[in-house]
Design a protein around this motif. Structure first.
Motif, short mmCIF file in Angstrom:
data_model
loop_
_atom_site.label_atom_id
_atom_site.label_comp_id
_atom_site.label_asym_id
_atom_site.label_seq_id
_atom_site.Cartn_x
_atom_site.Cartn_y
_atom_site.Cartn_z
N MET A 1 0.85 -1.17 0.00
CA MET A 1 0.00 0.00 0.00
C MET A 1 0.90 1.23 0.00
O MET A 1 1.86 1.31 0.76
N LEU A 2 0.55 2.18 -0.87
CA LEU A 2 1.34 3.40 -0.99
C LEU A 2 0.46 4.61 -0.68
O LEU A 2 -0.70 4.67 -1.12
N ILE A 3 1.02 5.55 0.06
CA ILE A 3 0.34 6.80 0.34
C ILE A 3 1.14 7.90 -0.35
O ILE A 3 2.30 8.14 0.00
N TYR A 4 0.53 8.52 -1.36
CA TYR A 4 1.18 9.63 -2.05
C TYR A 4 0.71 10.91 -1.40
O TYR A 4 -0.48 11.16 -1.28
N GLY A 5 1.65 11.72 -0.95
CA GLY A 5 1.31 12.96 -0.28
C GLY A 5 2.56 13.74 0.05
O GLY A 5 3.56 13.65 -0.65
N LEU A 6 2.49 14.49 1.14
CA LEU A 6 3.63 15.26 1.61
C LEU A 6 3.93 14.86 3.05
O LEU A 6 3.02 14.72 3.86
N LYS A 86 -3.79 0.95 -3.37
CA LYS A 86 -3.69 -0.45 -2.90
C LYS A 86 -4.13 -1.31 -4.08
O LYS A 86 -5.31 -1.35 -4.42
N GLY A 87 -3.17 -1.91 -4.75
CA GLY A 87 -3.49 -2.65 -5.97
C GLY A 87 -4.02 -1.68 -7.01
O GLY A 87 -3.41 -0.66 -7.28
N ASP A 88 -5.19 -1.99 -7.56
CA ASP A 88 -5.81 -1.10 -8.54
C ASP A 88 -6.75 -0.10 -7.90
O ASP A 88 -7.29 0.77 -8.58
N ALA A 89 -6.97 -0.22 -6.60
CA ALA A 89 -7.88 0.68 -5.90
C ALA A 89 -7.18 1.98 -5.52
O ALA A 89 -6.02 1.97 -5.11
N LEU A 90 -7.89 3.09 -5.68
CA LEU A 90 -7.37 4.40 -5.31
C LEU A 90 -8.35 5.09 -4.37
O LEU A 90 -9.57 4.99 -4.56
N VAL A 102 -10.31 1.48 3.39
CA VAL A 102 -8.92 1.04 3.19
C VAL A 102 -8.59 -0.10 4.15
O VAL A 102 -8.01 -1.11 3.75
N LYS A 103 -8.98 0.03 5.40
CA LYS A 103 -8.68 -1.02 6.38
C LYS A 103 -9.42 -2.32 6.06
O LYS A 103 -8.91 -3.41 6.36
N ALA A 104 -10.58 -2.23 5.41
CA ALA A 104 -11.31 -3.44 5.01
C ALA A 104 -10.56 -4.22 3.93
O ALA A 104 -10.76 -5.42 3.77
#
Length: 106
Positions: A1-6, A86-90, A102-104
């Motif tokens: 899982m990736l979080i794009y931000g600052l 997360k995978g293909d989900a945004l 997201v936690k689900a």
């Protein structure tokens, strides 16, 4: 899982704290992969652009007329954050509903 931000964004920090297994990618330092940016724009459209940011307020009228993707590539801090992949989900933004979704998926 990736979080794009600052890494300096309070909302991104909240998301990272709630999702300790996720990796935070600072878009100001590392940029946003073209494929992720395109997929996010197709999913969220103009909502991907944060028009309440200090960066937005610093732009002149001509710059604000640019396409959202062009603006985000030139000024990554203009992206609404966090963008969670997360995978293909945004997921865009962070609130209780998004946190539950997201936690689900974990």
């Amino acid at each position: 899982m990736l979080i794009y931000g600052l890494k300096t964004c309070d909302t991104c920090r909240k998301a990272k704290k709630a999702l300790p297994q996720a990796q935070l990618i600072d878009v100001r330092e590392e940029g946003l992969p073209e494929a992720v940016l395109t997929q996010a724009y197709e999913r969220f459209g103009a909502a991907l652009l944060n028009t309440r940011s200090t960066t937005w307020r610093g732009l002149d009228d001509d710059a604000r007329e640019e396409e959202p993707l062009t603006l985000i590539k030139a000024h990554p801090a203009l992206m609404k954050r966090p963008l969670i992949a997360k995978g293909d989900a945004l997921f865009l933004g962070w609130n209780n509903d998004i946190e539950d979704e997201v936690k689900a998926m974990l």
